[in-house]
Each structure stands twice: as C-alpha cells, then as structure tokens.
Design a protein around this motif. Structure first.
Motif, PDB file in Angstrom:
ATOM      1  N   GLY A   1       0.864  -1.096  -0.123  1.00  0.00           N
ATOM      2  CA  GLY A   1      -0.006   0.024  -0.008  1.00  0.00           C
ATOM      3  C   GLY A   1       0.780   1.463   0.050  1.00  0.00           C
ATOM      4  N   ILE A   2       1.779   1.363   1.009  1.00  0.00           N
ATOM      5  CA  ILE A   2       2.736   2.584   0.854  1.00  0.00           C
ATOM      6  C   ILE A   2       3.515   2.422  -0.371  1.00  0.00           C
ATOM      7  N   LEU A   3       3.778   1.506  -1.160  1.00  0.00           N
ATOM      8  CA  LEU A   3       4.523   1.632  -2.255  1.00  0.00           C
ATOM      9  C   LEU A   3       3.566   2.497  -3.337  1.00  0.00           C
ATOM     10  N   CYS A   4       2.481   2.013  -3.372  1.00  0.00           N
ATOM     11  CA  CYS A   4       1.306   2.548  -4.406  1.00  0.00           C
ATOM     12  C   CYS A   4       1.124   3.930  -4.157  1.00  0.00           C
ATOM     13  N   ILE A   5       1.069   4.223  -2.870  1.00  0.00           N
ATOM     14  CA  ILE A   5       0.673   5.768  -2.552  1.00  0.00           C
ATOM     15  C   ILE A   5       2.131   6.592  -2.816  1.00  0.00           C
ATOM     16  N   TYR A   6       3.154   5.973  -2.746  1.00  0.00           N
ATOM     17  CA  TYR A   6       4.562   6.702  -2.905  1.00  0.00           C
ATOM     18  C   TYR A   6       4.438   6.774  -4.458  1.00  0.00           C
ATOM     19  N   ILE A   7       4.238   5.702  -5.393  1.00  0.00           N
ATOM     20  CA  ILE A   7       4.171   5.881  -6.819  1.00  0.00           C
ATOM     21  C   ILE A   7       3.308   6.841  -7.245  1.00  0.00           C
ATOM     22  N   ASN A   8       1.956   7.066  -6.581  1.00  0.00           N
ATOM     23  CA  ASN A   8       1.131   7.931  -7.075  1.00  0.00           C
ATOM     24  C   ASN A   8       1.551   9.302  -6.656  1.00  0.00           C
ATOM     25  N   TYR A   9       2.205   9.516  -5.554  1.00  0.00           N
ATOM     26  CA  TYR A   9       2.638  10.793  -4.978  1.00  0.00           C
ATOM     27  C   TYR A   9       3.892  11.392  -6.045  1.00  0.00           C
TER      28      TYR A   9
ATOM     29  N   PHE B   1      -1.370   7.589 -16.204  1.00  0.00           N
ATOM     30  CA  PHE B   1      -0.805   6.165 -15.481  1.00  0.00           C
ATOM     31  C   PHE B   1      -0.952   6.544 -14.131  1.00  0.00           C
ATOM     32  N   HIS B   2      -0.910   7.796 -13.474  1.00  0.00           N
ATOM     33  CA  HIS B   2      -0.915   7.740 -12.087  1.00  0.00           C
ATOM     34  C   HIS B   2      -2.241   7.435 -11.341  1.00  0.00           C
ATOM     35  N   TYR B   3      -3.181   7.215 -12.072  1.00  0.00           N
ATOM     36  CA  TYR B   3      -4.650   6.752 -11.611  1.00  0.00           C
ATOM     37  C   TYR B   3      -4.486   5.081 -11.076  1.00  0.00           C
TER      38      TYR B   3
END
Ligand code: NDP
Length: 430
Positions: A299-307, A361-363
């Motif tokens: 989860g943290i990885l996904c939130i980081y990539i989105n950020y 892609f950020h979605y």
C-alpha cells in the motif's frame, strides 16, 4: 453561451448524474452507514430489511440530525476554517484561469493537518472529548451534512447572485457551480475549505475515530484496523504534503464550486471514502504479522508511486522542463494554446518518466492504494470495496474527460502527445 456548452459530460450524462446525485446519493450514504454499523456490513441483510419494510423502513432508519451532530460539525468546521485563515504558510500562486485570473493561496495544509490530529488525539488522551462520540453519532452527522451541504450550496449560489452574474442561473449552474475560485473576503478560499480542510481532513479524523472506537470496544486494536488506518493516514498525509500541487489539478483549476464538488467533498468524502475503516470497527479481522506487513508495504509503495507521478509533473512544469526525470533530461512537447481572452500561451507536456508510460498512469497506483487499505477487511462482504469500485469508475471517466479537455485546449499538440504516449491509464492495454 448556452448551459450545455458548459457541460463537462454529454448532456444526458450530466443531467442523469445531476438527478442521481440529488435523489440517490443521500439515501445511499445513509444505507451504507446503516449497513456498516447496524447490519454487519452485509448488503443482503439491508436488502432483506428494505424488502420487508419498504419505503417506511428507510424513513425509520434515517437518523435525524441531532443537536450533538450539529455541534460536532460546527466545532470541526469552525476549527478548520480558523486554521486555514490563521496558520502561517508560504504564498503560492495557482494556475491562471481561462479568464486570466491567477489565484493566490497560503500553503498551510501540513500545519493544519498536524494541528488537527494532535488536537483530536490530545482531547481524547486528556479525557476532554472522546472520539467514540463521533462514531456513535455518525448517522446523525451524515444526515446533518446531507442537509447542511445543500444549504451551503444555496449560499454559494446566492453569493454569486449578489455579484450580479444572473445570466447563467439554472439547475445546471447550481449543480456544476458558477465560480472557479469563490472566496469570502480576500483570503478565505471556499474550495480549499470544502475540498481540503473539511473533506480530506475529515478522512484522517474519521480514520482515527474508527481506530479509537475499535480500541475502546474490544480493548485492543486488530492488525487489519491498524494497516487500514496507517495506509489511509499515509495517503491523507501525502495529500496535504502535496496540497499546493492539488491546487493545480482539475478539481480546483477547472471544476467550479457547485453542488457536484461541494456535496462530494462535504458528504461523499467523509462517508464513502472512509467506509473501509467504518466496516472494520466491528469486524476486527486478524491478518497475522506477515500478511499485515505485506499489505502495508504494498500500500505504501502504491501511495508513493502516485505521489511521485504528481511530483514529477509538478517539478517538470515548475522548472520549465529542466528538472531531470528518472535521471535523464525529460522528453517533452512544447504545446501552444489560446486562452478565452484570445492570448496565445505555451505549456509543456511531459512524455517521459511516469507520464511516458501512459496518459494518466498515476490513476493505477491511486486505485491500487485504495485496494490495499481495503483488503485487510478480507472478502466476507462486498461493501468495503465499494470505494475502490467507485474510484475506478470515477478515474476512468476523469481520464476521458481530461483527455477531451486537453484535446480541445492543445489541438494538434495533444494529438502529437497521444501518438507518442498512446495508452490511457494502463500501459499497452487501454
Ligand atoms: P492530473 O494530475 O491528472 O492533471 C491533469 C492535468 O495535467 C491536465 O488537465 C493537464 O493540465 C496536465 N497534463 C496532462 N498531461 C500532461 C503531461 N503529459 N505533462 C504535463 N502536464 C500534463 O489531475 P487529477 O486531478 O486527475 O489528479 C491529481 C491527483 O489526484 C492524482 O494523484 C489522482 O490520482 C488524485 N485523484 C484522486 C481522486 C480521489 O477521489 N481519490 C479523484 C481525482 C484525482 P494543463 O491544462 O495544465 O495542461
């Protein structure tokens, strides 16, 4: 200009979403709350209840907005408004509106966020206010918000009429809004308040509330609740860290302050966005350390990539395309466009890094992040996953809407970008 020329969707879709938002969403919010809190999170149980009791059943479970609910909302709203106005922050300029205005903001979101959470936890710790009161009055609070946000939108409508823009008054303008950057006085930005300081902040406050409620009910915190709360808080922290960037996005720079945006932020965000945590309060699932840590890290990885996607675009624009992207000079398209006042301007479109994988892609990490803070609920019930489903539909629609907007703004330059980055959202597939 006719009302239909202002629509962000096709007329049929706009009127259908307007009618459904006005008529279906309020009962949906109440039914979701009822199902999570009183029907074990089971849609079937609520469905059975409604089948047996019909319309009267819905009326019976609909909580009346009580004085306690109004007091909680008023204290929270006034506190957030005061923080927005009084806390110090850097002066930040927003993007130029089509009419050529450039809004100025005070970037004090992180400070407001820290002060809010520390105050809330402090009130609990020192026995001054117990967050479980919020959970115990949640239905009444949502009911009050449904009504209160409607009144708030009427206020916005009247506010515009005072300034004389009566030409475009109709149901559609009430729904879509009239002003892009409405303010009270010089400094109090209404959309920053509704979207960020009330809506997004309530997400963090309610996540903490659900945690405290589970802790006080069961005497301990389940690892599923812990993972859910940490991920939601990481997401909201990321949001406030990047709040000035949010002021450049569609919500703020393109969508006007109408019922659609305000209702969404004042009611839909506190109720639907927080719903996985609401479910977990009385479903203390035990995941075990290994699974819990795996979900947390994913989860943290996904939130980081989105950020990082948002940050990449922001840095790229801020440095006029000079900042390195993934260690290399970025590839880009210099696109020109004409403003509504007839001026020709140029803008840069990034075609490398995250923005070269696919348009929007950020979605993908945004949706996956939501999935990871929901999956601690496991798969006994569908309802906790409603937000993930809703978000997926919202973002696929948003990508299309944004592409259409960029196509009409940038014309042949957008076509060039689409030739270079052909997929939308999912690289190589969509
Ligand atoms: P975006 O960050 O996708 O910004 C869209 C704008 O970026 C376009 O209108 C265009 O604006 C510009 N742009 C498009 N392509 C490029 C490019 N290649 N290079 C540079 N600029 C480009 O806005 P969103 O508001 O959709 O998303 C912002 C964040 O909010 C994301 O992290 C998203 O996941 C999140 N979000 C979350 C939602 C939720 O409910 N949880 C809902 C919506 C968004 P311009 O006119 O300036 O060229």
């Amino acid at each position: 200009m006719g009302a239909e020329a202002d629509m962000v969707h096709a007329p049929l879709v706009t009127y259908a979403s307007m009618l459904s938002l006005l008529s279906l969403c309020p009962p949906f919010v109440i039914l979701l709350w009822y199902t999570m809190v009183h029907a074990d999170g089971s849609v079937l149980q609520t469905w059975d209840y409604l089948r047996q009791h019909g319309q009267q059943g819905l009326i019976d479970i609909w909580p009346k907005p009580t004085a306690t609910a109004w007091k909680i909302i008023a204290c929270y709203g006034a506190f957030e408004a005061a923080l927005q106005l009084l806390l110090p922050g850097k002066r930040v300029e927003g993007p130029i509106s089509p009419a050529g205005n450039r809004p100025v903001y005070k970037a004090n979101g992180v400070l407001a966020y820290v002060v809010t959470l520390v105050t809330y936890l402090g009130l609990w710790w020192f026995g001054i206010f117990n967050p479980t009161i919020v959970y115990d009055h949640l239905g009444e609070i949502f009911s009050a918000l449904i009504f209160g946000s409607f009144v708030f939108c009427i206020f916005l409508y009247i506010k515009v009429s005072v300034h004389g823009n009566m030409k475009r008054f109709n149901a559609l303008s009430f729904f879509q809004g009239m002003e892009l950057y409405p303010r009270i006085g010089e400094n109090f930005d209404i959309k920053v308040f509704t979207n960020c300081r009330f809506g997004m902040m309530s997400w963090a406050v309610l996540a903490v509330t659900y945690c405290v409620k589970q802790y006080e009910t069961y005497g301990k915190l389940s690892d599923s609740m812990l993972v859910n709360t940490i991920l939601m808080l990481v997401y909201v922290t990321k949001f406030f860290w990047w709040e000035a960037g949010y002021w450049n996005t569609m919500d703020i720079a393109h969508d006007r302050a109408g019922f659609y945006i305000c209702w969404g932020c004042l009611v839909w965000v506190p109720s639907i966005y927080t719903s996985p945590g609401m479910y977990l309060v009385n479903h203390p699932v035990n995941l075990g350390a290994q699974l819990a840590i795996f979900i947390l890290v994913a989860g943290i990885l996904c939130i980081y990539i989105n950020y990082d996607c948002d940050r990449q675009r922001q840095e790229f624009r801020k440095t006029n395309g000079k900042a390195l992207v993934w260690g290399k000079a970025p590839s880009k398209i210099v696109a020109s466009y004409t403003t509504t006042t007839g001026q020709t301007k140029t803008s840069l479109l990034l075609t490398s890094g995250w923005w070269g994988l696919a348009r929007h892609f950020h979605y993908v990490p945004e949706i996956l992040g939501a999935f990871f803070w929901t999956v601690p609920a496991l798969f006994d019930h569908f309802l906790p996953y409603f937000y993930v489903l809703f978000l997926t539909i919202l973002l696929f629609d948003r990508a299309k809407r944004d592409d259409d907007r960029c196509k009409s703004k940038y014309g042949k330059y957008w076509k060039l970008y689409c030739d270079k980055v052909p997929s939308r959202i999912i690289p190589g597939i969509y």
